[in-house]
Write a protein that holds these residues in place. Structure first.
Motif, PDB file in Angstrom:
ATOM      1  N   GLY A 142       0.813  -1.362   0.000  1.00 33.36           N
ATOM      2  CA  GLY A 142      -0.003  -0.160   0.108  1.00 33.36           C
ATOM      3  C   GLY A 142       0.875   1.240  -0.035  1.00 33.36           C
ATOM      4  N   ARG A 143       1.963   1.206   0.808  1.00 30.38           N
ATOM      5  CA  ARG A 143       2.711   2.491   0.831  1.00 30.38           C
ATOM      6  C   ARG A 143       3.482   2.736  -0.392  1.00 30.38           C
ATOM      7  N   LEU A 144       3.959   1.702  -0.884  1.00 25.45           N
ATOM      8  CA  LEU A 144       4.719   1.739  -2.319  1.00 25.45           C
ATOM      9  C   LEU A 144       3.734   2.214  -3.386  1.00 25.45           C
ATOM     10  N   VAL A 145       2.600   1.677  -3.347  1.00 27.52           N
ATOM     11  CA  VAL A 145       1.628   2.004  -4.609  1.00 27.52           C
ATOM     12  C   VAL A 145       1.113   3.577  -4.230  1.00 27.52           C
ATOM     13  N   ALA A 146       1.029   4.010  -3.019  1.00 28.23           N
ATOM     14  CA  ALA A 146       0.667   5.397  -2.809  1.00 28.23           C
ATOM     15  C   ALA A 146       1.577   6.054  -3.163  1.00 28.23           C
ATOM     16  N   GLY A 147       2.970   6.274  -2.958  1.00 26.88           N
ATOM     17  CA  GLY A 147       4.066   6.957  -3.323  1.00 26.88           C
ATOM     18  C   GLY A 147       4.080   6.877  -4.744  1.00 26.88           C
ATOM     19  N   ALA A 148       4.088   5.714  -5.601  1.00 27.09           N
ATOM     20  CA  ALA A 148       4.080   5.729  -7.015  1.00 27.09           C
ATOM     21  C   ALA A 148       3.012   6.251  -7.827  1.00 27.09           C
ATOM     22  N   THR A 149       1.766   6.375  -7.071  1.00 34.19           N
ATOM     23  CA  THR A 149       0.658   7.311  -7.374  1.00 34.19           C
ATOM     24  C   THR A 149       0.918   8.648  -7.730  1.00 34.19           C
ATOM     25  N   ALA A 245       5.974  19.688  -8.858  1.00 35.24           N
ATOM     26  CA  ALA A 245       7.162  19.473  -7.700  1.00 35.24           C
ATOM     27  C   ALA A 245       6.584  18.952  -6.219  1.00 35.24           C
ATOM     28  N   LEU A 246       5.412  19.591  -6.148  1.00 39.49           N
ATOM     29  CA  LEU A 246       4.862  19.154  -4.883  1.00 39.49           C
ATOM     30  C   LEU A 246       4.428  17.802  -4.895  1.00 39.49           C
ATOM     31  N   LEU A 247       3.934  17.461  -5.781  1.00 37.65           N
ATOM     32  CA  LEU A 247       3.447  15.696  -5.901  1.00 37.65           C
ATOM     33  C   LEU A 247       4.619  14.904  -5.826  1.00 37.65           C
ATOM     34  N   ALA A 248       5.564  15.380  -6.593  1.00 34.77           N
ATOM     35  CA  ALA A 248       6.780  14.667  -6.482  1.00 34.77           C
ATOM     36  C   ALA A 248       7.375  14.481  -5.101  1.00 34.77           C
ATOM     37  N   LEU A 249       7.353  15.662  -4.628  1.00 32.54           N
ATOM     38  CA  LEU A 249       7.814  15.869  -3.149  1.00 32.54           C
ATOM     39  C   LEU A 249       7.255  14.866  -2.200  1.00 32.54           C
ATOM     40  N   LEU A 250       5.832  15.121  -2.157  1.00 29.94           N
ATOM     41  CA  LEU A 250       4.842  14.172  -1.165  1.00 29.94           C
ATOM     42  C   LEU A 250       5.140  12.676  -1.658  1.00 29.94           C
ATOM     43  N   GLY A 251       5.238  12.289  -3.118  1.00 34.65           N
ATOM     44  CA  GLY A 251       5.419  10.971  -3.244  1.00 34.65           C
ATOM     45  C   GLY A 251       6.798  10.241  -2.779  1.00 34.65           C
ATOM     46  N   VAL A 252       7.955  10.906  -2.861  1.00 33.52           N
ATOM     47  CA  VAL A 252       9.332  10.600  -2.168  1.00 33.52           C
ATOM     48  C   VAL A 252       9.143  10.485  -0.808  1.00 33.52           C
ATOM     49  N   LEU A 253       8.499  11.426  -0.168  1.00 29.56           N
ATOM     50  CA  LEU A 253       8.259  11.315   1.276  1.00 29.56           C
ATOM     51  C   LEU A 253       7.493  10.091   1.734  1.00 29.56           C
ATOM     52  N   LEU A 254       6.274   9.915   0.833  1.00 29.16           N
ATOM     53  CA  LEU A 254       5.687   8.738   1.237  1.00 29.16           C
ATOM     54  C   LEU A 254       6.398   7.375   1.235  1.00 29.16           C
ATOM     55  N   LEU A 255       7.463   7.283   0.359  1.00 28.27           N
ATOM     56  CA  LEU A 255       8.201   6.253   0.078  1.00 28.27           C
ATOM     57  C   LEU A 255       9.295   6.112   1.318  1.00 28.27           C
ATOM     58  N   VAL A 256       9.802   7.155   1.592  1.00 26.08           N
ATOM     59  CA  VAL A 256      10.846   7.148   2.585  1.00 26.08           C
ATOM     60  C   VAL A 256      10.642   7.438   3.934  1.00 26.08           C
ATOM     61  N   ASP A 257       9.897   8.365   4.121  1.00 23.91           N
ATOM     62  CA  ASP A 257       9.421   8.558   5.387  1.00 23.91           C
ATOM     63  C   ASP A 257       8.137   8.994   5.549  1.00 23.91           C
ATOM     64  N   PRO A 258       6.951   8.167   5.566  1.00 22.57           N
ATOM     65  CA  PRO A 258       5.605   8.787   5.666  1.00 22.57           C
ATOM     66  C   PRO A 258       5.312   9.692   6.795  1.00 22.57           C
ATOM     67  N   GLY A 259       6.033   9.515   7.860  1.00 21.17           N
ATOM     68  CA  GLY A 259       5.478  10.354   9.045  1.00 21.17           C
ATOM     69  C   GLY A 259       6.222  12.020   8.906  1.00 21.17           C
ATOM     70  N   ALA A 260       6.907  12.092   7.991  1.00 22.07           N
ATOM     71  CA  ALA A 260       7.341  13.412   7.647  1.00 22.07           C
ATOM     72  C   ALA A 260       6.189  14.202   6.811  1.00 22.07           C
TER      73      ALA A 260
END
Length: 278
Positions: A142-149, A245-260
């Protein structure tokens, strides 16, 4: 030349008549925009009441089809009416049918396209929920799919298709003239066509909303703000690049550190009300 009206000689039009007509048309358009903004405000209030306590973060349960579509359509009215109001006002100015209901029928057609998009999203979500082993659970894929989305949504912002659809949304005159239809059915069809262009423009942003929490009022407001900026800001390319840029940043954060991710409800991280049973 004397103009004849009803078989009798009519007076020549006075410039003040044209001015009065122009002011009347302007008041009508402003009134229509005010009505749409009022409906959007009412929809925000109703949506907030319905979604209270239901945010479970990414891939929140969507509930039954009827319940979801009801909330979805009202939420689309809340999110989209402010940005589509100028288009509806332009249609009201162009139509020969001076019924005050015609623009509202046009807006209903617009929502019809978004209802179809919501039904498709629900179908995809229902099928994903029935996959064996719950692969889209947050602690699985789920986390990987969310970040990839979110990353896919960021990439879509920079595609030619996005640019074409956004151009139609920002400059609807050609679309209205090219597919003009008279009467209530024509208003419904034209509104649905305009809504289809909007779906093409914003589907990736809506997919991002599901990946962040479709029952979150804060994320819904953010996505609505991004849509409004893209459709109204003069610097169109700057708006789309900033959104990407904002979507890409959120996607990376979801993959790396969702709590951030500020305001993100991480599934299983704390107490919360269970979502509606699907």
């Amino acid at each position: 030349m004397v103009r004849l009206t009803g078989g009798r000689a009519g007076r020549r039009p006075h410039p003040s008549d044209d001015l009065a007509a122009a002011f009347a048309a302007a008041r009508l358009r402003l009134g229509l925009v005010a009505v749409l903004f009022g409906l959007a405000a009412l929809a925000w209030w109703w949506t907030a009441e319905q979604m209270r306590g239901m945010d479970q973060g990414p891939w929140t349960a969507l509930g039954t089809l009827g319940w979801f579509l009801a909330v979805w359509v009202v939420m689309m009215a809340a999110m989209m009416f402010p940005s589509v109001a100028p288009t509806v006002a332009l249609y009201a100015r162009m139509t020969r049918a001076r019924s005050p209901l015609s623009p509202l029928v046009f807006a209903a057609g617009y929502l019809l396209s978004w209802a179809a998009a919501g039904a498709l999203a629900y179908t995809v979500g229902a099928l994903a929920a029935r996959l064996p082993g719950e692969p889209l659970a947050w602690d699985r894929a789920g986390r990987l799919v969310a970040g990839a989305t979110l990353l896919v949504a960021a990439a879509y912002e920079l595609t030619p298709l996005k640019d074409v659809c956004l151009s139609r949304c920002r400059s609807p005159l050609g679309t209205l003239l090219g597919g003009w239809r008279d009467g209530p059915s024509g208003a419904l069809r034209m509104g649905a066509r305009n809504g289809a262009w909007c779906v093409g423009c914003c589907w990736a942003l809506m997919a991002s909303l599901f990946a962040l929490g479709v029952m979150s009022l804060a994320w819904s407001a953010l996505v609505a703000g991004l849509i409004a900026v893209e459709k109204t800001l003069p610097a169109r390319r700057a708006a789309t690049w900033a959104t990407a840029a904002l979507l890409a940043l959120l996607g990376v954060l979801l993959l790396v550190d969702p709590g951030a991710v500020p305001g993100l409800t991480v599934p299983g991280s704390g107490p919360g009300m269970p979502g509606m049973a699907s």
